[in-house]
Each structure stands twice: as structure tokens, then as C-alpha cells.
Design an enzyme around this catalytic site. Structure first.
Site, PDB file in Angstrom:
ATOM      1  N   ASP A  69       1.028  -0.949   0.044  1.00 32.19           N
ATOM      2  CA  ASP A  69       0.020  -0.090   0.263  1.00 32.19           C
ATOM      3  C   ASP A  69       0.975   1.281   0.142  1.00 32.19           C
ATOM      4  O   ASP A  69       1.792   1.450   0.830  1.00 32.19           O
ATOM      5  CB  ASP A  69      -0.910  -0.005   1.278  1.00 32.19           C
ATOM      6  CG  ASP A  69      -2.029   1.026   1.002  1.00 32.19           C
ATOM      7  OD1 ASP A  69      -2.773   0.755   0.009  1.00 32.19           O
ATOM      8  OD2 ASP A  69      -2.338   1.915   1.850  1.00 32.19           O
ATOM      9  N   SER A  70       0.597   2.090  -0.981  1.00 31.24           N
ATOM     10  CA  SER A  70       1.621   3.302  -1.222  1.00 31.24           C
ATOM     11  C   SER A  70       0.787   4.575  -1.529  1.00 31.24           C
ATOM     12  O   SER A  70      -0.317   4.385  -2.069  1.00 31.24           O
ATOM     13  CB  SER A  70       2.783   2.812  -2.171  1.00 31.24           C
ATOM     14  OG  SER A  70       2.183   2.427  -3.353  1.00 31.24           O
ATOM     15  N   PHE A 150       4.346   5.765 -13.478  1.00 30.91           N
ATOM     16  CA  PHE A 150       2.848   5.607 -13.425  1.00 30.91           C
ATOM     17  C   PHE A 150       2.510   6.571 -12.093  1.00 30.91           C
ATOM     18  O   PHE A 150       3.244   7.110 -11.350  1.00 30.91           O
ATOM     19  CB  PHE A 150       2.379   4.238 -13.240  1.00 30.91           C
ATOM     20  CG  PHE A 150       2.768   3.508 -12.060  1.00 30.91           C
ATOM     21  CD1 PHE A 150       1.855   3.358 -11.111  1.00 30.91           C
ATOM     22  CD2 PHE A 150       3.821   2.890 -11.931  1.00 30.91           C
ATOM     23  CE1 PHE A 150       2.234   2.612  -9.622  1.00 30.91           C
ATOM     24  CE2 PHE A 150       4.328   2.370 -10.801  1.00 30.91           C
ATOM     25  CZ  PHE A 150       3.377   2.136  -9.945  1.00 30.91           C
ATOM     26  N   ASP A 153       3.983  10.082 -10.465  1.00 27.30           N
ATOM     27  CA  ASP A 153       5.464   9.974 -10.689  1.00 27.30           C
ATOM     28  C   ASP A 153       5.805  11.267 -11.648  1.00 27.30           C
ATOM     29  O   ASP A 153       7.086  11.710 -11.350  1.00 27.30           O
ATOM     30  CB  ASP A 153       6.080   8.868 -11.534  1.00 27.30           C
ATOM     31  CG  ASP A 153       6.158   7.375 -10.810  1.00 27.30           C
ATOM     32  OD1 ASP A 153       5.853   7.639  -9.573  1.00 27.30           O
ATOM     33  OD2 ASP A 153       6.481   6.361 -11.317  1.00 27.30           O
ATOM     34  N   LYS A 173      15.061   4.524 -10.623  1.00 26.99           N
ATOM     35  CA  LYS A 173      13.783   4.691  -9.601  1.00 26.99           C
ATOM     36  C   LYS A 173      13.761   3.557  -8.668  1.00 26.99           C
ATOM     37  O   LYS A 173      13.887   3.965  -7.479  1.00 26.99           O
ATOM     38  CB  LYS A 173      12.713   4.680 -10.549  1.00 26.99           C
ATOM     39  CG  LYS A 173      11.482   5.057  -9.576  1.00 26.99           C
ATOM     40  CD  LYS A 173       9.983   4.615 -10.328  1.00 26.99           C
ATOM     41  CE  LYS A 173       8.821   4.497  -9.594  1.00 26.99           C
ATOM     42  NZ  LYS A 173       7.318   4.231 -10.241  1.00 26.99           N
ATOM     43  N   ARG A 179       9.115   2.202  -2.716  1.00 25.63           N
ATOM     44  CA  ARG A 179       8.950   0.792  -2.993  1.00 25.63           C
ATOM     45  C   ARG A 179      10.386   0.039  -2.791  1.00 25.63           C
ATOM     46  O   ARG A 179      10.298  -1.011  -2.349  1.00 25.63           O
ATOM     47  CB  ARG A 179       7.967   0.450  -4.077  1.00 25.63           C
ATOM     48  CG  ARG A 179       7.530  -0.938  -4.277  1.00 25.63           C
ATOM     49  CD  ARG A 179       6.414  -1.308  -5.049  1.00 25.63           C
ATOM     50  NE  ARG A 179       5.304  -0.508  -4.991  1.00 25.63           N
ATOM     51  CZ  ARG A 179       4.812   0.587  -5.672  1.00 25.63           C
ATOM     52  NH1 ARG A 179       5.425   0.628  -6.787  1.00 25.63           N
ATOM     53  NH2 ARG A 179       3.766   1.193  -5.298  1.00 25.63           N
TER      54      ARG A 179
END
Length: 199
Positions: A69-70, A150, A153, A173, A179
Site C-alpha cells: 500500500d503506497s 505511473f 511519478d 527509480k 517501494r
């Protein structure tokens, strides 16, 4: 070890596979194991939502399940959109609509500090749970830049790279992202867990 990703997001699948395959972990989609779980994200923290998703998919599949979950937390908006990042502005908006709304809500705001947060949770059928949290600090750009990535970003600017997430290659990235950071910590916790299991 096979784990089911509690998400239908192909981008997340690719990122998880890139980072966890080195550990001998095979990440598969829900559809690969014949389950389709829609989890209502009722938690008020990334930790709560991550656990809700992983637990539901583990129970449905009988296999270890991993969830992430971010979201984006903006200082000037008291941490919004936060856990509501994917639903910011309501159902009708896509990624572009959401970041445009965010930029609109930040119009005239000089404090652009923000951070991406990711919480990864693995639920095992035996009841064991592994959780790891990663963050990546940045600032909110004034306009979208870049074609990669996405979500938010294109408007998440990383000062030391002088680029947005969407201007970085996937490798660049992953090396610094929320993440990526959560997965590095998760990898360590998983390795410790698995070595404990094999004793």
C-alpha cells in the site's frame, strides 16, 4: 517460494519481480492462481491497508500473499492524499486527472515538500506476518515532466537527481524509490525469516 501479489497493477508486479526474484521468490498475480479478491481499503494507515489486502488474498488462495500500500504524502496538505492517493478526487479520475487535481490544489503553495510512502506486507498461511515500510522524500513539481513510471511519478521531483520519477529509468527509480526502499528492508526481513524456518 511462490507468493501471490494482492494487486492487479502490472507496474507493481514488474517492480516486485525485479527486486524479489534475486531472493528466489516467484511473484504471481491473483489471476495466475485462480482468485479474484476485491478488498475494501478501510484502513487509515498504509500499514492497515497493506495487511488487509495481503490477508484477504492469502485466505482466498491458501498461498503466501504480498501486498503493497503506497501513496504520496504532501506536507502542505497535512499528508494528503496519503492512503487515498489512488482514489484522490473520486472514481472518475485517471492518473493524469489525479495529479492535475493535486497540482491545482497546490496552486500558489510555496512549501512543496512531499514524500512517497510504501508499506509491504507478507501474510503466510501459518499466521506469520512480515511488514516493511519505505519512504522517498521529494518535492512537488509545478508541472508534469517525463514519460516513465505511473501514478504521481511525473510530478514527484527528486532534488538530488534533478529529475522527476517519470524522468528516471526503472533501474534508477528502483534504487531510490519508496517501494525499492521498502523491498530492500523486506528482503532482509524475509531472508532472516526463511533462515529461521530452515533451522
Amino acid at each position: 517460494m511462490k507468493v501471490v501479489l494482492a494487486s492487479k497493477n502490472q507496474h507493481k508486479l514488474v517492480e516486485m519481480r525485479d527486486i524479489l526474484s534475486a531472493q528466489g521468490v516467484e511473484v504471481v498475480l491473483e489471476s495466475d492462481v485462480g482468485v479474484d479478491v476485491d478488498v475494501e481499503e478501510t484502513g487509515t494507515t498504509f500499514e492497515e491497508n497493506s495487511l488487509l489486502k495481503a490477508k484477504a488474498v492469502m485466505e482466498a488462495s491458501g498461498l503466501p500473499a504480498i501486498a503493497d500500500d503506497s501513496g504520496l504524502s504532501v506536507d502542505a496538505l497535512n499528508g494528503a492524499p496519503g492512503v487515498y492517493s489512488a482514489r484522490y478526487g473520486g472514481e472518475g479520475l485517471d492518473d493524469v486527472g489525479r495529479y492535475r487535481l493535486l497540482l491545482e490544489n497546490m496552486r500558489g503553495q510555496l512549501d512543496r515538500k512531499c514524500k512517497f510512502v510504501s508499506v509491504i506486507t507478507l501474510c503466510m498461511p501459518n499466521g506469520d506476518v512480515i511488514t516493511a515500510r519505505g519512504e522517498c522524500p521529494g518535492t512537488l513539481a509545478y508541472a508534469p515532466q517525463g514519460e516513465n513510471g505511473f501514478g504521481y511519478d511525473p510530478i514527484f521531483f527528486v532534488p538530488e537527481k534533478k529529475k522527476t520519477f517519470a524522468q528516471l529509468s526503472p533501474e534508477e527509480k528502483n534504487a531510490i524509490s519508496h517501494r525499492g526502499n521498502a523491498l530492500k528492508l523486506f528482503q532482509q526481513k524475509l531472508a532472516d525469516y526463511l533462515s529461521g524456518q530452515s533451522k
